[in-house]
Scaffold this motif. Structure first.
Motif, PDB file in Angstrom:
ATOM      1  N   LEU A  75       0.372  12.033 -35.242  1.00  0.00           N
ATOM      2  CA  LEU A  75      -0.736  12.564 -36.034  1.00  0.00           C
ATOM      3  C   LEU A  75      -0.227  13.093 -37.373  1.00  0.00           C
ATOM      4  O   LEU A  75      -0.845  12.852 -38.421  1.00  0.00           O
ATOM      5  CB  LEU A  75      -1.484  13.652 -35.266  1.00  0.00           C
ATOM      6  N   SER A  76       0.899  13.772 -37.354  1.00  0.00           N
ATOM      7  CA  SER A  76       1.489  14.267 -38.596  1.00  0.00           C
ATOM      8  C   SER A  76       1.814  13.111 -39.544  1.00  0.00           C
ATOM      9  O   SER A  76       1.555  13.184 -40.755  1.00  0.00           O
ATOM     10  CB  SER A  76       2.753  15.074 -38.285  1.00  0.00           C
ATOM     11  N   ALA A  77       2.346  12.021 -38.998  1.00  0.00           N
ATOM     12  CA  ALA A  77       2.656  10.843 -39.820  1.00  0.00           C
ATOM     13  C   ALA A  77       1.381  10.227 -40.381  1.00  0.00           C
ATOM     14  O   ALA A  77       1.355   9.772 -41.538  1.00  0.00           O
ATOM     15  CB  ALA A  77       3.428   9.819 -39.000  1.00  0.00           C
ATOM     16  N   LYS A  78       0.314  10.208 -39.600  1.00  0.00           N
ATOM     17  CA  LYS A  78      -0.971   9.670 -40.081  1.00  0.00           C
ATOM     18  C   LYS A  78      -1.521  10.533 -41.213  1.00  0.00           C
ATOM     19  O   LYS A  78      -2.111  10.018 -42.162  1.00  0.00           O
ATOM     20  CB  LYS A  78      -1.992   9.586 -38.939  1.00  0.00           C
ATOM     21  N   ILE A  79      -1.321  11.842 -41.112  1.00  0.00           N
ATOM     22  CA  ILE A  79      -1.754  12.741 -42.188  1.00  0.00           C
ATOM     23  C   ILE A  79      -0.976  12.422 -43.465  1.00  0.00           C
ATOM     24  O   ILE A  79      -1.555  12.313 -44.549  1.00  0.00           O
ATOM     25  CB  ILE A  79      -1.585  14.216 -41.768  1.00  0.00           C
ATOM     26  N   GLU A  80       0.327  12.257 -43.334  1.00  0.00           N
ATOM     27  CA  GLU A  80       1.155  11.937 -44.511  1.00  0.00           C
ATOM     28  C   GLU A  80       0.729  10.609 -45.136  1.00  0.00           C
ATOM     29  O   GLU A  80       0.592  10.502 -46.345  1.00  0.00           O
ATOM     30  CB  GLU A  80       2.632  11.895 -44.138  1.00  0.00           C
ATOM     31  N   MET A  81       0.507   9.596 -44.321  1.00  0.00           N
ATOM     32  CA  MET A  81       0.071   8.295 -44.836  1.00  0.00           C
ATOM     33  C   MET A  81      -1.310   8.409 -45.467  1.00  0.00           C
ATOM     34  O   MET A  81      -1.596   7.766 -46.478  1.00  0.00           O
ATOM     35  CB  MET A  81       0.071   7.264 -43.692  1.00  0.00           C
ATOM     36  N   TYR A  85      -4.392   7.344 -49.280  1.00  0.00           N
ATOM     37  CA  TYR A  85      -5.783   6.909 -49.311  1.00  0.00           C
ATOM     38  C   TYR A  85      -6.726   8.006 -49.781  1.00  0.00           C
ATOM     39  O   TYR A  85      -7.764   7.720 -50.379  1.00  0.00           O
ATOM     40  CB  TYR A  85      -6.215   6.437 -47.916  1.00  0.00           C
ATOM     41  N   PHE A  86      -6.356   9.245 -49.478  1.00  0.00           N
ATOM     42  CA  PHE A  86      -7.198  10.394 -49.808  1.00  0.00           C
ATOM     43  C   PHE A  86      -6.345  11.463 -50.484  1.00  0.00           C
ATOM     44  O   PHE A  86      -5.949  12.443 -49.846  1.00  0.00           O
ATOM     45  CB  PHE A  86      -7.875  10.931 -48.542  1.00  0.00           C
ATOM     46  N   PRO A  87      -6.026  11.259 -51.767  1.00  0.00           N
ATOM     47  CA  PRO A  87      -5.154  12.205 -52.463  1.00  0.00           C
ATOM     48  C   PRO A  87      -5.812  13.583 -52.611  1.00  0.00           C
ATOM     49  O   PRO A  87      -7.030  13.721 -52.486  1.00  0.00           O
ATOM     50  CB  PRO A  87      -4.943  11.551 -53.833  1.00  0.00           C
ATOM     51  N   ASN A  88      -4.962  14.557 -52.879  1.00  0.00           N
ATOM     52  CA  ASN A  88      -5.449  15.918 -53.045  1.00  0.00           C
ATOM     53  C   ASN A  88      -6.463  15.999 -54.181  1.00  0.00           C
ATOM     54  O   ASN A  88      -6.455  15.182 -55.107  1.00  0.00           O
ATOM     55  CB  ASN A  88      -4.281  16.874 -53.300  1.00  0.00           C
ATOM     56  N   VAL A  89      -7.306  17.024 -54.100  1.00  0.00           N
ATOM     57  CA  VAL A  89      -8.393  17.218 -55.050  1.00  0.00           C
ATOM     58  C   VAL A  89      -7.945  18.208 -56.124  1.00  0.00           C
ATOM     59  O   VAL A  89      -7.537  19.335 -55.812  1.00  0.00           O
ATOM     60  CB  VAL A  89      -9.645  17.762 -54.319  1.00  0.00           C
ATOM     61  N   TYR A 106      -5.675  20.770 -53.948  1.00  0.00           N
ATOM     62  CA  TYR A 106      -6.285  21.055 -52.647  1.00  0.00           C
ATOM     63  C   TYR A 106      -6.292  19.802 -51.778  1.00  0.00           C
ATOM     64  O   TYR A 106      -6.651  18.718 -52.234  1.00  0.00           O
ATOM     65  CB  TYR A 106      -7.716  21.553 -52.834  1.00  0.00           C
ATOM     66  N   ARG A 107      -5.909  19.979 -50.519  1.00  0.00           N
ATOM     67  CA  ARG A 107      -5.891  18.851 -49.592  1.00  0.00           C
ATOM     68  C   ARG A 107      -7.297  18.275 -49.471  1.00  0.00           C
ATOM     69  O   ARG A 107      -8.289  18.993 -49.389  1.00  0.00           O
ATOM     70  CB  ARG A 107      -5.396  19.311 -48.226  1.00  0.00           C
ATOM     71  N   ASN A 108      -7.380  16.972 -49.448  1.00  0.00           N
ATOM     72  CA  ASN A 108      -8.642  16.270 -49.289  1.00  0.00           C
ATOM     73  C   ASN A 108      -9.255  16.650 -47.937  1.00  0.00           C
ATOM     74  O   ASN A 108      -8.553  16.750 -46.930  1.00  0.00           O
ATOM     75  CB  ASN A 108      -8.397  14.762 -49.365  1.00  0.00           C
ATOM     76  N   LEU A 109     -10.562  16.827 -47.919  1.00  0.00           N
ATOM     77  CA  LEU A 109     -11.270  17.230 -46.706  1.00  0.00           C
ATOM     78  C   LEU A 109     -10.993  16.276 -45.548  1.00  0.00           C
ATOM     79  O   LEU A 109     -10.839  16.703 -44.399  1.00  0.00           O
ATOM     80  CB  LEU A 109     -12.776  17.311 -46.976  1.00  0.00           C
ATOM     81  N   MET A 110     -10.887  14.980 -45.852  1.00  0.00           N
ATOM     82  CA  MET A 110     -10.602  13.997 -44.805  1.00  0.00           C
ATOM     83  C   MET A 110      -9.328  14.379 -44.053  1.00  0.00           C
ATOM     84  O   MET A 110      -9.277  14.322 -42.829  1.00  0.00           O
ATOM     85  CB  MET A 110     -10.443  12.613 -45.445  1.00  0.00           C
ATOM     86  N   LEU A 111      -8.312  14.788 -44.783  1.00  0.00           N
ATOM     87  CA  LEU A 111      -7.037  15.151 -44.166  1.00  0.00           C
ATOM     88  C   LEU A 111      -7.074  16.542 -43.557  1.00  0.00           C
ATOM     89  O   LEU A 111      -6.386  16.803 -42.569  1.00  0.00           O
ATOM     90  CB  LEU A 111      -5.907  15.032 -45.185  1.00  0.00           C
TER      91      LEU A 111
END
Length: 186
Positions: A75-81, A85-89, A106-111
């Motif tokens: 899951l941590s690796a999926k967050i990094e990847m 796709y969903f860069p920080n805001v 700010y971390r993207n809400l998706m992540l």
């Protein structure tokens, strides 16, 4: 051939070239969009599988700590990847400017949904928070659904390919049409 005939012929040739260029460009744009969607959906598919496995293992009390650690690492690796796709805001307030480039702002809400799910499953009492984790997973899926807008994409696909990929029927429609189809299961 007169000058106006030549001008007309040149105009037709230019129109044909513009038509071909527009067709090729739109097709290429569609292909690139489709490829990007496939990549993100593959990432989403892998991520959802990890979340579902974590949920099932949590219900079983995480009897296998090695598996739990492996799933959390996945899951941590999926967050990094997902950062690709969903860069920080960037809200323009220079939040996190001291951090490495991929972690600024700010971390993207998706992540964030995934990070909070990670934090839940990493707790010793994770089973108490399964409803929270389920809500995060549903919000994660819904946000991607909203972002990708499958209904509009299918309409665009039909325009480009002249193919329909879904029937707009619900299960209730099916039952109204063929109630005998399920008589052996009820």
């Amino acid at each position: 051939m007169t000058a106006s005939d030549t001008l007309g012929l040149v105009s037709i040739l230019i129109s044909i070239c513009v038509f071909i260029y527009t067709y090729v460009t739109n097709t290429k744009k569609y292909e690139l969009t489709y490829q990007y969607r496939c990549e993100v959906l593959k990432w989403f598919d892998d991520t959802i599988h990890v979340l579902m496995r974590l949920k099932q293992e949590c219900k079983l009390g995480f009897s296998n700590q090695d598996l739990r650690n492996e799933l959390l690492a996945s899951l941590s690796a999926k967050i990094e990847m997902g950062r690709f796709y969903f860069p920080n805001v960037d809200k323009g307030d220079k939040f996190g400017k001291e951090k490495p480039f991929a972690y600024r702002n700010y971390r993207n809400l998706m992540l964030d949904f995934l990070v909070y799910a990670y934090n839940i499953y990493n707790r010793a009492d994770a089973v108490r928070y399964l409803k929270h984790a389920d809500l995060l997973q549903k919000e994660f899926t819904s946000l991607l659904f909203e972002t990708f807008n499958p209904t509009a994409f299918l309409k665009e696909t039909k325009k480009v390919t002249d193919r329909t990929f879904v029937k707009e029927l619900s299960f209730e429609d099916f039952l109204n049409e063929k109630p005998e189809a399920l008589k052996d299961y009820i």
